[in-house]
Design a protein around this motif. Structure first.
Motif, mmCIF file in Angstrom:
data_model
loop_
_atom_site.group_PDB
_atom_site.id
_atom_site.type_symbol
_atom_site.label_atom_id
_atom_site.label_comp_id
_atom_site.label_asym_id
_atom_site.label_seq_id
_atom_site.Cartn_x
_atom_site.Cartn_y
_atom_site.Cartn_z
ATOM 1 N N ALA A 129 0.848 -1.196 0.000
ATOM 2 C CA ALA A 129 0.000 0.000 0.000
ATOM 3 C C ALA A 129 0.882 1.243 0.000
ATOM 4 C CB ALA A 129 -0.905 -0.008 1.232
ATOM 5 N N LYS A 131 1.070 5.723 -0.767
ATOM 6 C CA LYS A 131 0.263 6.945 -0.822
ATOM 7 C C LYS A 131 0.941 7.970 -1.718
ATOM 8 C CE LYS A 131 -1.847 7.081 3.731
ATOM 9 N NZ LYS A 131 -1.327 7.384 5.040
ATOM 10 N N THR A 188 -1.586 6.848 -5.323
ATOM 11 C CA THR A 188 -2.011 6.030 -4.185
ATOM 12 C C THR A 188 -2.480 4.680 -4.724
ATOM 13 O OG1 THR A 188 -2.621 7.951 -2.890
ATOM 14 C CG2 THR A 188 -3.733 5.888 -2.320
ATOM 15 N N LEU A 190 -3.438 0.449 -3.330
ATOM 16 C CA LEU A 190 -3.532 -0.522 -2.229
ATOM 17 C C LEU A 190 -2.717 -1.772 -2.523
ATOM 18 C CD1 LEU A 190 -7.225 -0.778 -0.999
ATOM 19 C CD2 LEU A 190 -5.205 -0.042 0.274
ATOM 20 N N ARG A 225 4.836 0.710 12.093
ATOM 21 C CA ARG A 225 3.722 1.469 11.498
ATOM 22 C C ARG A 225 3.253 2.533 12.477
ATOM 23 N NH1 ARG A 225 -1.034 -1.931 8.638
ATOM 24 N NH2 ARG A 225 -2.294 -0.202 9.398
ATOM 25 N N ASN A 524 -3.621 -3.399 5.567
ATOM 26 C CA ASN A 524 -2.379 -2.702 5.209
ATOM 27 C C ASN A 524 -2.452 -1.192 5.390
ATOM 28 O OD1 ASN A 524 -0.944 -4.976 4.700
ATOM 29 N ND2 ASN A 524 -1.276 -4.976 2.483
ATOM 30 N N THR A 525 -3.653 -0.641 5.542
ATOM 31 C CA THR A 525 -3.747 0.820 5.687
ATOM 32 C C THR A 525 -4.605 1.270 6.861
ATOM 33 O OG1 THR A 525 -5.623 0.839 4.158
ATOM 34 C CG2 THR A 525 -3.447 1.301 3.214
#
Ligand code: AHR
Length: 679
Positions: A129, A131, A188, A190, A225, A524-525
């Protein structure tokens, strides 16, 4: 007053009160003696339990985006695929002359004609993922033969193959070298992938191919993260237990967690398979590995970041007693004991000590101030105590300042637990005893008083792993969360003897989990906390300094039929059972710094309950108090990615005059009241 009318007041002002006699017809009285402070509340009462289960570390908290970065999976090309842009060549996994002995496999690209590039792509943990506008830090160890005269190009591509960013690596030689570059993502996505291409004919070897978001927690390389660490910060944990759990034991002894494999350069950490690959029938995860990129240094650093006391747990010479049951013979335990002594030196020792120097070399000159150490996970039986005694004697001789956590086995009220407590009561020394309870919600209601009669002269209790398992589906329901809250009122009330507690497990990754329920779910996000997460946060963030006497004056609730108390497989003994349940579960204390009286009230029943709360020993309360209410429309409600805050605390201002108040506590709710005495 009904709940409906109460919420009809826009959820802002609850009930008004008058001092002394109160007009509302309420069945329950909660009477708090505000001028009779009791024992101090253990400052380490509420903490967290981290284990690499459910992809909690690799693919979860650890921010590495490449899966199988060192080609050490049994299926050594797992998550990798060949990429050829009109080129021709082959890829293979080799072992001759590796990067180092801990990292024996690497990838070889044999490029015959490069075309516009020949190489490999990594698909991360179910996609990478990325951004738009963010930087991604690429690193790789590489070497090439003399024929190779080109460079490497690392490209981020979205699902359609559109390039989002790239960097070039030049200067490969016949020796392994580390190369780094930054990729800025123009979009972005995923499910992006990382492509590494060679641009010339020849032979190129790659290892530890890694990609991290620059915006990891505190922007550290090899970081965590940021969103998930923030969720831990919000829990305000007083301690963090790591690295587990059963992972400490391993399926067999070679699979056990060895902390020395988890420090230093990530390229030199010796990977391991994760025992949760096949521990749970129906939830197998054959590609679950431990890179140890999140290793003991990072655990200590995380503890420091989130203000939690570190509680490492070490293997005591026993593999999982549910699985291989392997044992280290007693006369061969020395290296295990030495590992424990070395860990204390790694965490706390000076730069001049061998293991202290390793901590300093990793960038942390100051000690980590470790004061707690667990000997074994949830082991049981004579075999545990024979080994524990050897650890205990050696550790106490050299480090009397370290408090040891000793296990009472996987459950309570069974034969293993009784054996452990018989030992503690007959001379086996123990500082803190770890008890585990994964039980139905009803068990938590029945056990809120289980420590009321605990021997205050014995060891302290660590409620080290607990979670209410609601039905066989183990749903993270509101019902489960509120039953845990009811139980925790008992932990606070008994926090002179219950020193620590932690819900377990902490993390679970959607589509990759083995065990439920868990406190925090992520993909993942995204991430959200279950209702239980909010219960933990409310207790932790509102932990008082001293307990105040509180009486629940109301007819008790009769017990429902007995539940089976043993989940550990050991012979069940008569379970702890109170005569009845209280009309409401409540505990009070004083927050000295804020000069506030804090009252936790859990209503785990199907009906809302009206109550008066009477404060004795204060002459006046401030006219505005705070109520934080955790509930939802149905006991079956759960949080989810779609509705992450369905069960979430809501704050109200409560208008007060005098020293008492009346309030209705919704069905299946936890309320935290914060009242300020005015003297
Ligand atoms: O929390 C999940 C597991 O439950 C832990 O690994 C173990 O200690 C317990 O059995």
């Amino acid at each position: 007053m009904t709940l409906k009318k109460l919420t009809g007041l826009a959820g802002l002002v609850a009930l008004i009160l008058t001092p002394g006699a109160f007009a509302v017809d309420t069945a329950v009285r909660l009477i708090v003696d505000a001028d009779k402070p009791g024992h101090a509340v253990s400052p380490t009462l509420h903490g967290i339990f981290f284990e690499d289960i459910n992809y909690g570390a690799d693919g979860g908290l650890y921010a590495e985006l490449v899966q199988n970065r060192s080609f050490e999976h049994k299926e050594s090309l797992y998550s990798w695929a060949t990429v050829s842009l009109d080129g021709d060549g082959s890829i293979s996994v080799e072992t001759a002359d590796p990067l180092n002995a801990s990292n024996p496999h690497y990838l070889r690209l044999t490029v015959r004609t490069p075309g516009k590039g020949f190489g490999v792509a990594n698909y991360g943990f179910g996609g990478i993922a990325v951004k738009q506008g963010e930087n991604y830090l690429f690193a790789v160890r590489a070497r090439a033969d003399a024929a190779f005269k080109g460079k490497l190009v690392a490209v981020l591509e979205d699902e359609t193959g559109r390039p989002l960013g790239e960097c070039k690596i030049e200067g490969l030689s016949g020796q392994w070298q580390k190369f780094e570059g930054t990729l800025k993502s123009s979009g972005t996505a995923l499910h992006a992938r990382l492509v590494v291409l060679a641009t010339a004919a020849g032979r190129v070897d790659l290892d530890v191919a890694s990609l991290f978001p620059e915006n990891s927690w505190k922007q550290r390389r090899n970081g965590l993260r940021a969103d998930l660490v923030q969720m831990l910060v919000d829990l305000k944990p007083a301690f963090m237990r790591f690295p587990g759990g059963c992972i400490v034991e391993g399926n067999d002894l070679p699979n056990r967690y060895e902390w020395k494999d988890t420090i230093g350069d990530i390229a030199e950490r010796k990977q391991n398979w994760n025992r949760w690959q096949d521990a749970m029938r129906g939830q197998t995860a054959p590609q679950y590995y431990q890179t140890y990129g999140l290793g003991f240094f990072e655990f200590f650093q995380l503890c420091e970041d989130i203000g939690a006391a570190p509680l490492p747990i070490l293997n005591c010479g026993m593999a999982c007693q549910y699985q291989s049951k392997q044992l280290v013979p007693l006369d061969q335990l020395d290296p295990f004991v030495q590992d424990a002594l070395d860990l204390i030196e790694f965490a706390n020792g000076p730069a001049t000590s061998p293991w202290g120097a390793k901590r300093v070399a990793m960038g942390h000159p100051a000690p980590f101030n470790m004061k707690l150490l667990g000997v074994g996970n949830e082991q049981w039986g004579e075999q545990y105590f024979e080994r524990y005694k050897i650890f205990q004697a050696a550790l106490k001789a050299k480090h009397p300042e370290i408090q040891l956590v000793t296990t009472a086995g996987p459950g309570v009220d069974d034969a293993s637990w009784k054996l452990a407590w018989d030992k503690f009561r007959s001379g086996t020394p123990a500082d803190i005893v770890d008890e585990h309870y994964y039980r139905p919600p009803q068990w938590f209601l029945e056990n809120a008083t289980r420590y009321d009669a605990q021997d205050r002269a014995g060891p302290k209790i660590f409620a080290g792993e607990f979670a209410a398992h609601d039905t066989s589906l183990r749903k993270p329901s509101l019902r489960a969360a509120i039953s845990e809250a009811a139980f925790m009122t008992g932990l606070v009330r008994n926090s002179d003897v219950v020193a620590m507690s932690s819900y377990a497990p902490l993390f679970a990754k959607a589509d990759a989990w083995q065990w439920a329920p868990d406190l925090i779910w992520c993909d993942n996000t995204r991430a959200y906390g279950t209702g239980s997460y909010h219960v933990q946060a409310l207790f932790s963030r509102n932990r008082p300094d001293v307990v105040l006497p509180l009486v629940v004056d109301a007819p008790p609730v009769p017990l429902s039929p007995a539940i089976n108390a043993s989940t550990s497989g050991a012979k069940a003994l008569p379970a702890y059972r109170p005569a009845s349940l209280p009309a409401l579960y409540a505990v009070a204390g004083r927050d000295n710094r804020a000069n506030e009286i804090v009252i936790f009230i859990a209503n785990p029943y199907a009906e809302a309950k009206a109550a008066t709360i009477e404060l004795r020993g204060v002459t006046q309360l401030a006219s505005a108090a705070k109520a934080i209410v955790l509930t939802s429309a149905s006991p079956d409600d759960e949080n989810s990615f779609e509705a992450p805050m369905k069960i979430a605390p809501r704050e109200e201002t409560v208008a007060i005059s005098g020293t008492s108040l009346a309030r209705t506590f919704p069905a299946y709710s936890l309320t935290v009241l914060r009242l300020k005495p005015v003297n």
